[in-house]
Design a protein around this motif. Sequence first.
Motif, mmCIF file in Angstrom:
data_model
loop_
_atom_site.group_PDB
_atom_site.id
_atom_site.type_symbol
_atom_site.label_atom_id
_atom_site.label_comp_id
_atom_site.label_asym_id
_atom_site.label_seq_id
_atom_site.Cartn_x
_atom_site.Cartn_y
_atom_site.Cartn_z
ATOM 1 N N ALA A 1 -10.716 1.569 11.941
ATOM 2 C CA ALA A 1 -9.799 0.397 12.116
ATOM 3 C C ALA A 1 -10.027 -0.275 13.412
ATOM 4 O O ALA A 1 -9.992 0.372 14.477
ATOM 5 C CB ALA A 1 -8.296 0.720 11.631
ATOM 6 N N VAL B 1 -6.888 0.741 3.419
ATOM 7 C CA VAL B 1 -5.637 -0.212 3.931
ATOM 8 C C VAL B 1 -6.081 -0.878 4.996
ATOM 9 O O VAL B 1 -5.870 -2.118 4.948
ATOM 10 C CB VAL B 1 -4.560 0.681 4.020
ATOM 11 C CG1 VAL B 1 -3.452 -0.220 4.814
ATOM 12 C CG2 VAL B 1 -4.003 1.339 2.721
ATOM 13 N N ALA B 2 -6.989 -0.482 5.795
ATOM 14 C CA ALA B 2 -7.280 -1.325 7.091
ATOM 15 C C ALA B 2 -8.344 -2.503 6.451
ATOM 16 O O ALA B 2 -8.147 -3.543 6.825
ATOM 17 C CB ALA B 2 -8.219 -0.386 7.934
ATOM 18 N N HIS C 1 -11.551 5.934 2.373
ATOM 19 C CA HIS C 1 -11.791 5.854 3.567
ATOM 20 C C HIS C 1 -11.593 4.369 4.121
ATOM 21 O O HIS C 1 -12.299 3.563 3.984
ATOM 22 C CB HIS C 1 -13.281 6.216 4.344
ATOM 23 C CG HIS C 1 -13.452 6.047 5.720
ATOM 24 N ND1 HIS C 1 -12.934 7.228 6.561
ATOM 25 C CD2 HIS C 1 -13.971 5.509 6.448
ATOM 26 C CE1 HIS C 1 -13.213 6.998 7.798
ATOM 27 N NE2 HIS C 1 -13.762 5.822 7.828
ATOM 28 N N GLY C 2 -10.410 3.991 4.859
ATOM 29 C CA GLY C 2 -10.175 2.849 5.469
ATOM 30 C C GLY C 2 -9.801 1.842 4.483
ATOM 31 O O GLY C 2 -9.749 0.627 4.871
ATOM 32 N N VAL D 1 -7.760 5.933 10.247
ATOM 33 C CA VAL D 1 -8.586 6.459 9.293
ATOM 34 C C VAL D 1 -8.543 8.061 9.475
ATOM 35 O O VAL D 1 -9.418 8.586 8.735
ATOM 36 C CB VAL D 1 -10.095 5.865 9.297
ATOM 37 C CG1 VAL D 1 -10.070 4.530 9.063
ATOM 38 C CG2 VAL D 1 -10.753 6.383 10.676
ATOM 39 N N PHE E 1 1.096 -1.146 0.172
ATOM 40 C CA PHE E 1 0.057 0.101 0.123
ATOM 41 C C PHE E 1 0.994 0.946 -0.081
ATOM 42 O O PHE E 1 2.122 1.089 0.418
ATOM 43 C CB PHE E 1 -0.795 0.242 1.022
ATOM 44 C CG PHE E 1 -0.360 0.130 2.573
ATOM 45 C CD1 PHE E 1 0.326 1.396 3.089
ATOM 46 C CD2 PHE E 1 0.120 -1.121 3.349
ATOM 47 C CE1 PHE E 1 0.681 1.589 4.095
ATOM 48 C CE2 PHE E 1 0.886 -0.810 4.678
ATOM 49 C CZ PHE E 1 1.372 0.252 4.755
ATOM 50 N N ASP F 1 -5.184 6.703 6.642
ATOM 51 C CA ASP F 1 -6.073 6.089 5.677
ATOM 52 C C ASP F 1 -7.527 6.567 5.295
ATOM 53 O O ASP F 1 -8.372 5.769 5.859
ATOM 54 C CB ASP F 1 -6.251 4.529 6.643
ATOM 55 C CG ASP F 1 -6.615 3.410 5.578
ATOM 56 O OD1 ASP F 1 -6.727 3.600 4.415
ATOM 57 O OD2 ASP F 1 -6.866 2.363 6.009
ATOM 58 N N LEU G 1 0.279 5.294 1.614
ATOM 59 C CA LEU G 1 -0.484 6.253 2.241
ATOM 60 C C LEU G 1 0.434 7.303 2.362
ATOM 61 O O LEU G 1 1.934 7.372 2.729
ATOM 62 C CB LEU G 1 -1.004 5.758 3.705
ATOM 63 C CG LEU G 1 -2.038 4.626 3.513
ATOM 64 C CD1 LEU G 1 -2.157 4.060 4.860
ATOM 65 C CD2 LEU G 1 -3.276 5.105 2.879
ATOM 66 N N PHE H 1 -2.332 -0.598 13.274
ATOM 67 C CA PHE H 1 -3.682 0.016 13.238
ATOM 68 C C PHE H 1 -4.181 0.422 14.543
ATOM 69 O O PHE H 1 -4.345 -0.491 15.513
ATOM 70 C CB PHE H 1 -4.510 -1.108 12.402
ATOM 71 C CG PHE H 1 -4.037 -1.197 10.874
ATOM 72 C CD1 PHE H 1 -4.474 -0.496 9.847
ATOM 73 C CD2 PHE H 1 -3.262 -2.233 10.673
ATOM 74 C CE1 PHE H 1 -4.242 -0.602 8.572
ATOM 75 C CE2 PHE H 1 -2.935 -2.492 9.413
ATOM 76 C CZ PHE H 1 -3.450 -1.621 8.292
ATOM 77 N N VAL I 1 -1.455 3.540 11.958
ATOM 78 C CA VAL I 1 -2.398 3.722 10.720
ATOM 79 C C VAL I 1 -3.757 3.827 11.297
ATOM 80 O O VAL I 1 -4.113 2.993 12.276
ATOM 81 C CB VAL I 1 -2.506 2.629 9.683
ATOM 82 C CG1 VAL I 1 -3.377 2.931 8.523
ATOM 83 C CG2 VAL I 1 -1.155 2.312 9.156
#
Length: 167
Positions: A127, A113-114, A110-111, A84, A25, A106, A27, A49, A82
Motif C-alpha cells: 500500500a 482493500v488498498a 493481497h492488497g 498488506v 470493507f 490486508d 479485514l 494505509f 492498514v
Amino acid sequence: MSQPAPAAAASSTAVPAVGVPAPDFELVNQFGEPVRLSELRGRAVVLVFFPFAFSGICTGELCEIRDNLALFEDADAAVLGVSVDSKFAQRAYAEREGYTFDLLADFWPHGAVAEQYGVFDQESGMARRGTFIIDADGIVRYVVVNPRGQARDFAEYRAALAGLTGN
C-alpha cells in the motif's frame, strides 16, 4: 486538501474523492477479530494505509498517532492502520510499539482493500501512504496520498479532525 500522488504502478482503481461514500470493507485486526468499516458508523474513522510493519517511516508515523491518540479520541475518531502484512506481523508490531488502535491485515486477497482505495502499488505489492478521514455518516472528508518515502504531515490530521468537530 486532496493531493493524490501520480505513480505508474499505482492501483488501477481511483482514489475516493472528498464527498463520496467510503468503500466498505472487512479485514481482521492484529487479534484476528473482524473489523467492518460500516459498523463504525456514528463516529469518525481515520483510515491510515502504510506500506509495511516495522519499516522506518511507517513506525514514525504510527508512533506519532500513538503519542497523540487523545487528539483522535477527542474527535470521537477510530484509528485503523492498514497494511498488506499478516495479522501475526501486525500483532507483533503493535505489541513492540505499544499501539492500542487496530492494525488491519490486508493480506489476502493481497492488497484488496488498498486497491479499493486506489493506494495499492502493483509493482511493489504494498500500500502507498494514504490517509482517509471518514465522517460519522461514512463520507470521505479528507484524503492525502504521499509519494514513496515521504511521511505524512501530522498537523494536517489535526486540521482535518478539527474540521469534522468544528473545533
